[in-house]
Design a protein around this motif. Structure first.
Motif, PDB file in Angstrom:
ATOM      1  N   GLU A 556      56.357  21.274  29.795  1.00 43.03           N
ATOM      2  CA  GLU A 556      56.004  22.263  28.779  1.00 43.03           C
ATOM      3  C   GLU A 556      57.277  22.964  28.309  1.00 43.03           C
ATOM      4  O   GLU A 556      58.038  23.507  29.114  1.00 43.03           O
ATOM      5  N   LYS A 607      49.933  23.465  22.934  1.00 43.81           N
ATOM      6  CA  LYS A 607      49.159  24.442  23.715  1.00 43.81           C
ATOM      7  C   LYS A 607      49.024  25.712  22.880  1.00 43.81           C
ATOM      8  O   LYS A 607      50.012  26.421  22.652  1.00 43.81           O
ATOM      9  N   GLU A 643      44.776  27.836  25.588  1.00 46.80           N
ATOM     10  CA  GLU A 643      45.182  28.536  26.815  1.00 46.80           C
ATOM     11  C   GLU A 643      44.376  29.822  26.975  1.00 46.80           C
ATOM     12  O   GLU A 643      43.956  30.412  25.981  1.00 46.80           O
TER      13      GLU A 643
END
Ligand code: C2E
Ligand code: CA
Ligand code: CA
Length: 689
Positions: A556, A607, A643
């Motif tokens: 990430e 995300k 998220e």
């Protein structure tokens, strides 16, 4: 006694007296320092003293009463006693005898032994001559050396009459330097060398006690009007029987210019032309001394280092120059700017005490510096953070005030990058606390004191666990749990992030090998890790060492990584993808969000940040944003993850929009490996209606 006898006796007495008188005269002549000679009307020697014979010692053997001076002169000329006669002997003798016949003028005579004799002759009542000879060799030598010192001196010199200030004589250097050829300076009033404004002080200049002139410098004008700065040195002399001053003029214009240049350089930053740290400190002191208060701003550039690294030092220099220009253009008259460090600038606002005024300057500075730059044909973006200290309450001494502004800057950088903050007394304690915490973190990393917990990512269509995100945990001995948001930046600043990141990656990969094959592990990578080491090599080695398949690893990264436009970063990401590793863009939507990079940078997953998820079911704008992101992902072939899902309503809304995966407390908080495995086992896939 006969008459004859009487007469003889008188005569004897008279002769005796005459002899005595003659002896007295001779004695008198001998003690004179000059040479003396008596000649009769025919030019024959009558009497001369020892000194005379000494002066003409080369012909003294010929001196005898009755001998003609003309004859001894001729012999002397033949013997070469008179250098001036050489080659024109007859003429010279004739001239000399002419002078003897009409004695009145003094004249000088050089002898072959190098001496110079001053001759002074007078006629006597009986038609003879009395002559004086003075040895003036030393005087002549002094005069010659003076003339040499004067004429050949490289320093311009003037002889100025004291009563009229007229220039009586100048040397070649003066003629050349002041551009007055020949005799053009002679006869001028020396005042004419000075520009008009100097006149009131000139009287003191040319009638001083000699030597006083050096205390200050003066301006002089050359013939072409150029002004020079001179130091004048003077000495009282007598020139041709006139009281005068000998003045030497040393031109210090160049030296002054060099001094000014050196002074400028010692107080300015050569790259930007702004004041340097030393000058800044002075300016702050001046502000404090004025006692009207004021503000000291410490500006730090965000992201400059990475721009410098990726674009190169020349571009970095150009960028700093551009920043300096923008700062200068933002400030009003009276405010000053300085470059106080590599990417740190200082600004002082003397007299500024009104917070609104200071805030507005700080805001203007931040927005001016943060606007995009075009450097060598490339775009560059940096940010600015500012710490502010107010005088006198935040420091009544320059260094203290600057230190506090700097401390405020450090705190701003930690918590509110891109903003400004005022100094607060607690910052000292906080800074100290940070230093201690940093120390503890170092120890924790070294002694394996960090834990890694895992938060599952769920497929919103199947409900299955598809991955788990590794989140580092630090339980501090005294302070308990410390959130990563606090210690990750600390690790980045303290140079510990590489070590920390490596530890987490290794642990995560090793732990994941115990998970079901279809569950991946996601690991967060800080942009700083890309800067301080070879991320690709690290990942490759770790996968090899742990035996985890590359397609089970996700890394990430955040948008800020792309701000740097570094080929190093792009290459590392491309290599990771090539290896089969999945790249996820974290916190999407919070950063600088230039949509352009979505198409040009290599990544597989978006995300969506928690801020768009929380309360989405009642918030149409958030729905619109998330819908747009999901649509974009579908078009570009990237997976989307939401998220921070905390409620069933949020989940329902996200499902409706078509988001593929979700993560959040609704499913599970991050949990240790031991607690994750049962959770994976328990969570059966379920169909969603
Ligand atoms: P992140 O990468 O965005 O991680 C998600 C954060 O959101 C985690 O906080 C997680 O506990 C929290 N979270 C998850 N679900 C929910 C939810 O439903 N509600 C709320 N309010 N929060 C939720 P955490 O663990 O405190 O980590 C914070 C940040 O620290 C991470 O943000 C990540 O940027 C960084 N971080 C954590 N571990 C590492 C690491 O190993 N390396 C690096 N470089 N950064 C890490
Ligand atoms: Ca993350
Ligand atoms: Ca995130």
């Amino acid at each position: 006694m006969s008459e004859l006898e009487a007469a003889l006796s008188i005569a004897r007495a008279a002769t005796e007296e005459a002899r005595t008188a003659d002896a007295r005269l001779r004695d008198a002549l001998e003690i004179l320092p000059q040479g003396i000679v008596f000649l009769d009307s025919e030019g024959r020697y009558v009497l001369w003293n020892e000194q005379y014979a000494k002066i003409y010692h080369r012909t003294a053997d010929l001196f005898n009463v009755g001998v003609k001076l003309a004859d001894t002169l001729r012999v002397g000329v033949m013997r070469g006693d008179y250098p001036d006669a050489k080659g024109r002997e007859e003429e010279w003798i004739a001239e000399r005898l002419q002078k003897l016949k009409r004695p009145s003028e003094r004249h000088e005579q050089w002898l072959s032994d190098g001496r110079c004799i001053l001759i002074d002759e007078r006629a006597t009542a009986d038609g003879g001559v009395i002559g004086l000879r003075i040895d003036i060799t030393e005087l002549k030598e002094r005069e010659a050396s003076f003339r040499l010192l004067f004429e050949a001196n490289p320093v311009p010199m003037f002889v100025v009459a004291r009563n009229t200030n007229t220039i009586l004589s100048v040397n070649a250097a003066a003629r050349d330097h002041y551009l007055y050829p020949g005799d053009q300076l002679i006869g001028r009033n020396v005042h004419s060398l000075h520009p008009g404004e100097d006149h009131p002080q000139i009287d003191m200049l040319y009638s001083p006690a000699p030597g006083r002139l050096a205390e200050r410098t003066w301006r002089h004008l050359k013939q072409d009007g150029t002004e020079i700065e001179v130091a004048l040195f003077s000495q009282a002399i007598v020139h041709d029987r006139t009281p005068a001053l000998l003045v030497a003029a040393v031109d210090i214009t160049e030296r002054r210019r060099a001094e000014a240049q050196a002074a400028y350089l010692s107080r300015h930053d050569p790259l930007t032309g702004l004041a340097n740290r030393a000058r800044h400190l002075e300016q702050v002191s001046e502000m404090l001394a004025a006692d009207h208060g004021g503000a000291s701003l410490c500006i730090g550039l965000d992201n400059f280092k990475s721009v410098n690294e990726t674009m190169g030092p020349i571009a970095g220099d150009l960028l700093l120059q551009a920043v300096a220009r923008r700062i200068r253009n933002t400030l009003r008259a009276g405010s000053t700017a300085a470059r106080v460090g590599g990417d740190e600038f200082g600004v002082i606002l003397p007299g500024a005490v009104n917070p609104e005024e200071i805030n507005s300057v700080a805001l203007r500075l931040i927005s001016a510096i943060s606007a995009p730059y075009m450097i060598q044909g490339q775009h560059a973006t940096i940010g600015a953070s500012i710490g502010i200290a107010i005088a006198p309450q935040d420091g009544d001494e320059a260094s203290q005030l600057l230190k506090n502004a700097n401390l405020a800057l450090s705190q701003t950088k930690l918590t509110h990058k891109g903003a400004f903050r005022y100094f607060e007394e607690e910052m000292h304690a906080r800074a100290q606390g940070r230093r201690r915490l940093e120390q503890d973190l170092r120890i924790a990393i070294e002694r394996d004191g960090l834990a890694v917990h895992y938060q599952p990512l769920i497929s919103l269509s199947t409900g299955r666990i598809v991955a788990a995100e590794a989140l580092v945990r630090w339980s501090h001995g005294e302070r308990g749990f410390i959130p990563p948001q606090e210690f990750i930046p600390l690790a980045e600043e303290a140079g510990l992030i590489w070590q920390l990141g490596r530890t987490v990656l290794r642990r995560a990969c090793r732990d994941a090998t115990a998970w079901p094959q279809d569950v991946s592990v996601a690991v967060n990578l800080s942009p700083m890790q890309f800067r301080c080491g070879n991320v690709f090599e690290l990942v490759k080695e770790t996968l090899e060492a742990t035996g985890l398949a590359p397609d089970r690893l996700e890394v990430e990264i955040t948008e800020s990584l792309f701000l740097e436009r570094s080929n190093l970063v792009l290459d590392a990401l491309a290599d990771l993808r090539e290896l089969g590793v999945c790249i996820a863009m974290d916190d999407f939507g919070t950063g600088y969000s230039a949509l352009g990079y979505l198409t040009s940078f290599p990544f597989d997953k978006i995300k969506i940040d928690r801020s768009f998820v929380s309360g989405i079911e009642t918030h149409v704008e958030k729905q619109a944003v998330v819908r747009a992101i999901v649509g974009l992902g579908e078009t570009l072939g990237k997976k989307t993850v939401a998220e921070g899902i905390e409620t069933a309503d949020e989940l329902a809304c996200l499902r409706m929009i078509g988001c593929e995966q979700g993560q959040g407390y609704l499913f599970s908080k991050a949990r240790p490996q031991e607690a994750l495995l049962p959770f994976i086992g328990k969570r059966k896939p379920r169909r969603v209606a």
